[in-house]
Design a protein around this motif. Structure first.
Motif: not given
Length: 184
Positions: A115-123, A161-172
Motif C-alpha cells: 500500500r503506497l499510501d502508507q508511506y507517501l500521500p497518494v492523491d 502527519n509526517y511522524e506517522w509516515y516516517k514511522q511506517n517508512q522506518l518499520r519497512s
C-alpha cells in the motif's frame, strides 16, 4: 436530508493559483516492472496528454506530479521517498495500477510494498493491471478537477502527519535519510 458541503477555507489567491496549477502540470514518472507499458501511448497523438497541459519532466525539482507505476520493492520505495522529498510544494502523487494499491500479483512477496499510501500521500489511484490510456487521461482530468477544488492536498497531509509516515517508512525500510532542510 440536506447535503452537507465541505467548507472551502482557501483564500481568493489560493483558488486562483489552484486554477492555474491544474492547467500546467509537469509529470515525473517512476516506472518499475511492467508498470509503464501503457504510459507511452498516453503521450502520443492519439491520446495527447499535452492538450491537458501535462508534460514529462526529467527531474524532481521541476515536477509537480509524481506518477508511480508498477510494484515497489523496499529498495525502490526508498528511492521513491527520496524523489518525493526533492519535489517542491505543491506536489501530487498518482498511484498507477494494482501494484501500488495492493501489491498486485506480488502481494505476498516479503519485499513488495502493498500500500503506497502508507508511506507517501497518494492523491489518486488508477486501478487496473495495467490501466489503459483512456483510464490514465481520465485520472489526469480527475486530478486537475481535485486541484481546482482544493481537494488534492496530499502534500499538506504529508507535512501534518509526517511522524506517522516516517514511522511506517522506518518499520519497512529502517532509517530513511532525507537530504533536505525541511526535516532537519
Amino acid at each position: 436530508m440536506d447535503k452537507i458541503e465541505k467548507i472551502d477555507e482557501r483564500g481568493v489567491w489560493e483558488k486562483i493559483a489552484d486554477q492555474l496549477r491544474s492547467r500546467s502540470m509537469w509529470m515525473l514518472h517512476y516506472c518499475t516492472g511492467c508498470g509503464a507499458v501503457e504510459l507511452p501511448p498516453s503521450t502520443t497523438s492519439r491520446f495527447d496528454m499535452e492538450r491537458l497541459g501535462m508534460g514529462p519532466m526529467a527531474t524532481p525539482r521541476q515536477a509537480d506530479l509524481f506518477l508511480i507505476t508498477g510494484y515497489l520493492s523496499t529498495k525502490t520505495l526508498r528511492r521513491v521517498i527520496y524523489t518525493y522529498e526533492k519535489m517542491a510544494d505543491p506536489k501530487y502523487v498518482i498511484g498507477f495500477g494494482s501494484c501500488t494499491i495492493n501489491g498486485g500479483i506480488y502481494y505476498d512477496s516479503y519485499s513488495t510494498i502493498n500500500r503506497l499510501d502508507q508511506y507517501l500521500p497518494v492523491d489518486l489511484y488508477i486501478a487496473g493491471c495495467m490501466p489503459r490510456p483512456e483510464a490514465i487521461l481520465n485520472a489526469f482530468t480527475k486530478l486537475m478537477d481535485m486541484i481546482r477544488k482544493g481537494e488534492a492536498d496530499g502534500w499538506k497531509r504529508y507535512k501534518e502527519n509526517y511522524e506517522w509516515y516516517k514511522q511506517n517508512q522506518l518499520r519497512s525500510l529502517g532509517e530513511v535519510v532525507v537530504y533536505d532542510e525541511f526535516h532537519e
